[in-house]
Design an enzyme around this catalytic site. Structure first.
Site, PDB file in Angstrom:
ATOM      1  N   GLY A  61       0.871  -1.177   0.000  1.00  0.00           N
ATOM      2  CA  GLY A  61       0.000   0.000   0.000  1.00  0.00           C
ATOM      3  C   GLY A  61       0.898   1.214   0.000  1.00  0.00           C
ATOM      4  N   CYS A  92       5.997  -5.505   0.323  1.00  0.00           N
ATOM      5  CA  CYS A  92       6.135  -4.175  -0.299  1.00  0.00           C
ATOM      6  C   CYS A  92       6.111  -3.066   0.764  1.00  0.00           C
ATOM      7  CB  CYS A  92       5.094  -3.997  -1.389  1.00  0.00           C
ATOM      8  SG  CYS A  92       5.648  -2.794  -2.603  1.00  0.00           S
ATOM      9  N   ILE A 147       5.342  -3.084  -7.706  1.00  0.00           N
ATOM     10  CA  ILE A 147       4.600  -1.825  -7.851  1.00  0.00           C
ATOM     11  C   ILE A 147       5.213  -0.792  -6.897  1.00  0.00           C
ATOM     12  CG2 ILE A 147       2.318  -0.725  -7.701  1.00  0.00           C
ATOM     13  CD1 ILE A 147       1.135  -3.639  -7.886  1.00  0.00           C
ATOM     14  N   HIS A 184       4.595  -8.239  -4.669  1.00  0.00           N
ATOM     15  CA  HIS A 184       3.243  -8.498  -4.130  1.00  0.00           C
ATOM     16  C   HIS A 184       2.814  -9.957  -4.351  1.00  0.00           C
ATOM     17  CE1 HIS A 184       1.721  -4.391  -3.227  1.00  0.00           C
ATOM     18  NE2 HIS A 184       2.688  -4.058  -4.054  1.00  0.00           N
ATOM     19  N   GLU A 186       0.474 -11.524  -3.083  1.00  0.00           N
ATOM     20  CA  GLU A 186      -0.985 -11.691  -2.949  1.00  0.00           C
ATOM     21  C   GLU A 186      -1.707 -11.477  -4.272  1.00  0.00           C
ATOM     22  OE1 GLU A 186       0.835  -9.262  -2.021  1.00  0.00           O
ATOM     23  OE2 GLU A 186      -0.141  -7.348  -2.367  1.00  0.00           O
TER      24      GLU A 186
END
Ligand code: GLN
Length: 206
Positions: A61, A92, A147, A184, A186
């Site tokens: 996030g 992350c 990301i 990530h 997930e």
């Protein structure tokens, strides 16, 4: 079949419950991955939510926001205490939170020491996907999504195990009860890294 899988992730018949820190970020995807492994989850928002969980995931996030919310909601002390004893997986922004990064805004939990650079792979539009090898399961490549990821520049101790690399850069690391990834895990439907984390909690040989 699902009965067998449920048994696998239990300790002598007691089912595991995992917490996913749910202040900001993509915690729902972690909940989904755990569901695919028949693990119950609690979305952790208060210190009470930490009481009965067998392990904690800190999701990706925005670490600046997660860090500010931890303090705003008075969660820091309880989190520090929890993380000093139990298994924690930071992904992350979560990796940034478990690190000891020195940053103007982010106040990390200081659980694992390495040189980490936030946003080192570029901005949102520079996001990319890599096929990587997992040290603990080489049956097929894992699709890793980066990301605005943090980069581990160097490890500061010999106790940190590297479970995946991107070139020479560690991207999945384990130190004692801590697991961290700069990507990530997930995202997508490959739950092997979450499964690995469950095995860490169960203290199985992984
Ligand atoms: N760049 C973000 C941060 O510094 C992390 C990005 C992510 O979690 N995808 O917190």
């Amino acid at each position: 079949m699902s009965f067998l899988r449920r048994n696998y992730y239990s300790i002598e018949g007691i089912k595991m419950v995992l917490g996913v820190l749910s202040l900001q970020g993509d915690y729902e995807l972690h909940v989904g991955q755990l569901k695919s492994l028949n693990v119950d989850t609690i979305k952790v928002k208060t210190s009470n939510d930490l009481i009965n969980i067998d392990g904690l995931i800190i999701p990706g996030g925005e670490s600046t926001t997660i860090s500010l919310l931890i303090d705003k909601l008075n969660l820091r002390k309880a989190l520090e205490e929890y993380c000093s004893k139990k298994c924690v997986f930071g992904t992350c922004a979560g990796l940034i939170m478990i690190s000891n990064i020195k940053d103007k805004i982010v106040k990390p939990l200081n659980l694992i020491s390495f040189d980490l650079e936030r946003n080192a792979y570029g901005r949102q539009i520079d996001s990319f996907t890599k096929y990587i090898d997992l040290e603990f399961d080489r049956t097929s490549k894992f699709v890793a999504n980066f990301i605005r990821a943090p980069k581990i520049k160097s490890l500061n101790d010999d106790d940190t195990e590297v479970l995946a690399y991107d070139g020479n850069t560690p991207i999945l690391v384990k130190r004692g009860n801590l697991l961290g990834s700069s990507f990530h895990p997930e995202i997508g439907n490959d739950n092997r890294i979450h499964k690995y984390f469950l095995k860490m909690i169960n203290n199985e040989k992984v």
